[in-house]
Design a protein around this motif. Structure first.
Motif, PDB file in Angstrom:
ATOM      1  N   ALA A 199       0.932  23.519 -12.921  1.00 12.52           N
ATOM      2  CA  ALA A 199       0.343  23.814 -11.610  1.00 12.52           C
ATOM      3  C   ALA A 199      -1.061  24.382 -11.807  1.00 12.52           C
ATOM      4  CB  ALA A 199       1.222  24.804 -10.860  1.00 12.52           C
ATOM      5  N   ASP A 200      -1.813  24.474 -10.731  1.00 11.09           N
ATOM      6  CA  ASP A 200      -3.158  25.040 -10.831  1.00 11.09           C
ATOM      7  C   ASP A 200      -3.108  26.511 -11.225  1.00 11.09           C
ATOM      8  OD1 ASP A 200      -4.699  22.725  -9.918  1.00 11.09           O
ATOM      9  OD2 ASP A 200      -3.694  23.056  -7.999  1.00 11.09           O
ATOM     10  N   PHE A 201      -2.144  27.246 -10.644  1.00 11.75           N
ATOM     11  CA  PHE A 201      -2.098  28.690 -10.855  1.00 11.75           C
ATOM     12  C   PHE A 201      -0.675  29.129 -11.183  1.00 11.75           C
ATOM     13  CE2 PHE A 201      -5.527  27.824  -7.789  1.00 11.75           C
ATOM     14  CZ  PHE A 201      -6.606  28.326  -8.509  1.00 11.75           C
ATOM     15  N   VAL A 202      -0.580  30.275 -11.868  1.00  6.57           N
ATOM     16  CA  VAL A 202       0.723  30.833 -12.213  1.00  6.57           C
ATOM     17  C   VAL A 202       0.698  32.342 -11.953  1.00  6.57           C
ATOM     18  CG1 VAL A 202       0.058  31.063 -14.654  1.00  6.57           C
ATOM     19  CG2 VAL A 202       2.484  31.058 -14.034  1.00  6.57           C
ATOM     20  N   PHE A 203       1.810  32.849 -11.431  1.00  5.01           N
ATOM     21  CA  PHE A 203       1.991  34.279 -11.168  1.00  5.01           C
ATOM     22  C   PHE A 203       3.284  34.727 -11.825  1.00  5.01           C
ATOM     23  CE2 PHE A 203       4.459  37.383  -8.741  1.00  5.01           C
ATOM     24  CZ  PHE A 203       3.584  38.467  -8.659  1.00  5.01           C
ATOM     25  N   ILE A 204       3.266  35.898 -12.476  1.00  2.00           N
ATOM     26  CA  ILE A 204       4.476  36.504 -13.031  1.00  2.00           C
ATOM     27  C   ILE A 204       4.502  37.963 -12.600  1.00  2.00           C
ATOM     28  CG2 ILE A 204       5.767  37.108 -15.107  1.00  2.00           C
ATOM     29  CD1 ILE A 204       4.360  34.861 -16.576  1.00  2.00           C
ATOM     30  N   GLY A 205       5.586  38.395 -11.971  1.00  2.00           N
ATOM     31  CA  GLY A 205       5.677  39.796 -11.572  1.00  2.00           C
ATOM     32  C   GLY A 205       6.811  40.022 -10.600  1.00  2.00           C
ATOM     33  N   THR A 232      -1.799  24.218  -6.158  1.00  2.00           N
ATOM     34  CA  THR A 232      -0.386  24.494  -6.394  1.00  2.00           C
ATOM     35  C   THR A 232      -0.207  25.776  -7.209  1.00  2.00           C
ATOM     36  OG1 THR A 232      -0.436  23.059  -8.355  1.00  2.00           O
ATOM     37  CG2 THR A 232       0.278  22.070  -6.268  1.00  2.00           C
ATOM     38  N   LEU A 233       0.991  26.355  -7.100  1.00  2.00           N
ATOM     39  CA  LEU A 233       1.298  27.625  -7.753  1.00  2.00           C
ATOM     40  C   LEU A 233       2.725  27.617  -8.263  1.00  2.00           C
ATOM     41  CD1 LEU A 233       0.703  30.795  -8.209  1.00  2.00           C
ATOM     42  CD2 LEU A 233       1.776  31.084  -5.962  1.00  2.00           C
ATOM     43  N   VAL A 234       2.933  28.158  -9.461  1.00  2.01           N
ATOM     44  CA  VAL A 234       4.256  28.458  -9.992  1.00  2.01           C
ATOM     45  C   VAL A 234       4.377  29.977 -10.051  1.00  2.01           C
ATOM     46  CG1 VAL A 234       5.690  28.429 -12.060  1.00  2.01           C
ATOM     47  CG2 VAL A 234       4.564  26.340 -11.310  1.00  2.01           C
ATOM     48  N   ALA A 235       5.468  30.530  -9.509  1.00  2.00           N
ATOM     49  CA  ALA A 235       5.646  31.989  -9.460  1.00  2.00           C
ATOM     50  C   ALA A 235       6.997  32.365 -10.054  1.00  2.00           C
ATOM     51  CB  ALA A 235       5.542  32.495  -8.028  1.00  2.00           C
ATOM     52  N   ARG A 257       4.022  23.258  -2.287  1.00  2.00           N
ATOM     53  CA  ARG A 257       2.935  23.646  -3.194  1.00  2.00           C
ATOM     54  C   ARG A 257       3.294  24.841  -4.078  1.00  2.00           C
ATOM     55  NH1 ARG A 257      -1.854  24.592   0.877  1.00  2.00           N
ATOM     56  NH2 ARG A 257      -2.878  25.266  -1.071  1.00  2.00           N
ATOM     57  N   VAL A 258       4.350  25.561  -3.723  1.00  2.39           N
ATOM     58  CA  VAL A 258       4.743  26.752  -4.481  1.00  2.39           C
ATOM     59  C   VAL A 258       6.136  26.535  -5.075  1.00  2.39           C
ATOM     60  CG1 VAL A 258       5.277  29.213  -4.371  1.00  2.39           C
ATOM     61  CG2 VAL A 258       3.361  28.286  -3.039  1.00  2.39           C
ATOM     62  N   THR A 259       6.251  26.718  -6.371  1.00  2.00           N
ATOM     63  CA  THR A 259       7.533  26.637  -7.067  1.00  2.00           C
ATOM     64  C   THR A 259       7.960  28.041  -7.469  1.00  2.00           C
ATOM     65  OG1 THR A 259       6.989  24.454  -7.961  1.00  2.00           O
ATOM     66  CG2 THR A 259       8.766  25.674  -9.045  1.00  2.00           C
ATOM     67  N   LEU A 260       9.109  28.490  -6.961  1.00  2.33           N
ATOM     68  CA  LEU A 260       9.646  29.806  -7.294  1.00  2.33           C
ATOM     69  C   LEU A 260      10.681  29.644  -8.399  1.00  2.33           C
ATOM     70  CD1 LEU A 260      10.124  31.291  -3.690  1.00  2.33           C
ATOM     71  CD2 LEU A 260       8.203  31.634  -5.266  1.00  2.33           C
TER      72      LEU A 260
END
Length: 383
Positions: A199-205, A232-235, A257-260
């Motif tokens: 994805a374009d961006f990734v978040f972890i938290g 898009t984002l993967v979280a 667009r967001v994958t949890l």
């Protein structure tokens, strides 16, 4: 001449989060250097993951892993556990008590009272500084901190931000109180190889207010790549705001667009994004920023807590917290032309590696233990 091996008890409440990551790495490295280490943890936290994490440390804990009640909030265990930990330290012949977090810090320093050949050190990890100012817990623990400073032989601050906050809210420590940053293991500096479908961006938290996940979702909504494709984002993560975030994703039309992912290991998750985003509203010195940057991943982050200390000359690029427009602008800049940030990310590894390694971290803490013991012995001899 090498310093002699020590008998050390690390005291913490729960084997969770960045605090346990720090204790885990410190314990393994100290044990590998010949020290005898024991752990004291809460017996009220018991699940499969907790047991698995503690069992994995068995080979590095020659003094054992010991369980006592340490309630998250103020409870009966707070009246008995510190003295039970002191009795345990007596039986084990512990010379160094190192408390982590508010509860661990109290137990470690009470275990030092009246013991001439023992020192107590303390790392806040936010700890008492995280309690809401004016709350009962804040008043109780800030009062305790003031009283316990005279039984404290050293304080380790994981960031200069934590040190400044401690001095502002509690006072200037009389003991040695260096900033010793958290560190990563050698393999974590290997380049992260991103998945072909990243994805374009990734978040972890954690999905809670202080992590700014809602701000991130609002920042993401209008973003488009130069060809018009929606960003898009993967979280990865979980927490009390998960339901609220799912609703926000739906209301913003981000479902496709967001994958949890839920809770997932950091490094494989980082490989699922091209650029890491850290939208936090409050932090001390988060491991997750180090984990992304050490692998050469571009990191877009807010300027909170000690995060600027991880960026050196790039700290001016950090964005203000709680500002989805500013966060979105930084993310859009990456989408429009990723190469400048990719080049900076590669150079950033060279800044982080010598400053934020487990070896460097342990060197500083191990030396502090020995200096604290030497001062204690000199003080006793002069009495």
């Amino acid at each position: 001449m090498a310093e002699r091996p020590l008998r050390i008890l690390q005291v913490l409440r729960a084997p969770l989060g960045g605090l346990f990551r720090h204790v885990n790495d410190l314990t393994r490295e100290l044990s590998a250097r010949g020290h005898q280490i024991g752990l004291v943890v809460d017996n009220l936290v018991s699940d499969g993951l907790t047991r698995e994490r503690l069992q994995a440390l068995g080979g590095s804990t020659a003094l054992g892993i010991h369980h006592f009640p340490m309630p998250r909030v103020i409870g009966p265990g707070d009246l008995t556990t510190p003295f039970a930990v002191r009795a345990l330290a007596d039986r084990l012949g512990a010379e160094v008590m190192h408390g982590h977090g508010a509860k661990g810090g109290v137990c470690a320093r009470i275990a030092r009272i009246g013991r001439k050949n023992r020192v107590a050190l303390y790392t806040t990890h936010g700890g008492v500084l995280n309690y809401r100012p004016g709350s009962m817990q804040s008043r109780v623990f800030l009062g305790l901190e003031h009283q316990l400073l005279r039984f404290t032989d050293g304080i380790v601050f994981e960031s200069d931000f934590a040190r400044r906050t401690f001095i502002e809210r509690i006072g200037q420590p009389d003991c040695e109180a260096p900033v010793i940053h958290n560190g990563l293991t050698a393999h974590e500096f290997d380049p992260i190889v991103r998945n072909p479908d990243a994805a374009d961006f990734v978040f972890i938290g954690e999905f809670r207010g202080a992590k700014g996940i809602d701000v991130l979702m609002r920042a993401l909504a209008p973003l488009r790549a130069p060809d018009g494709r929606p960003a898009t984002l993967v979280a990865a993560g979980d927490g009390p705001m998960m339901g609220e975030i799912r609703q926000l994703i739906a209301s913003l039309g981000l479902g496709d667009r967001v994958t949890l992912l839920g809770v997932a290991p950091a490094r494989p998750t980082l490989a699922r994004g091209r650029c890491m985003v850290v939208p936090s509203l409050a932090e001390s010195l988060p491991y997750v920023v180090l984990e992304g940057a050490s692998g050469g991943l571009p990191v877009i982050s807010t300027n909170v807590g000690g995060i600027s200390e991880l960026f050196g000359g790039l700290s001016h690029q950090l964005v203000p917290p709680s500002n989805d427009k500013a966060l979105g602008a930084a993310m859009q800049a990456y989408l429009d032309d990723p190469e400048p940030m990719e080049a900076q990310a590669r150079a950033h590894v060279d800044y982080i590696k010598p400053r934020f390694s487990v070896c460097t971290m342990t060197d500083g803490i191990e030396a502090l233990y020995h200096r604290a013991l030497a001062r204690r012995q000199r003080s006793i001899a002069s009495d």
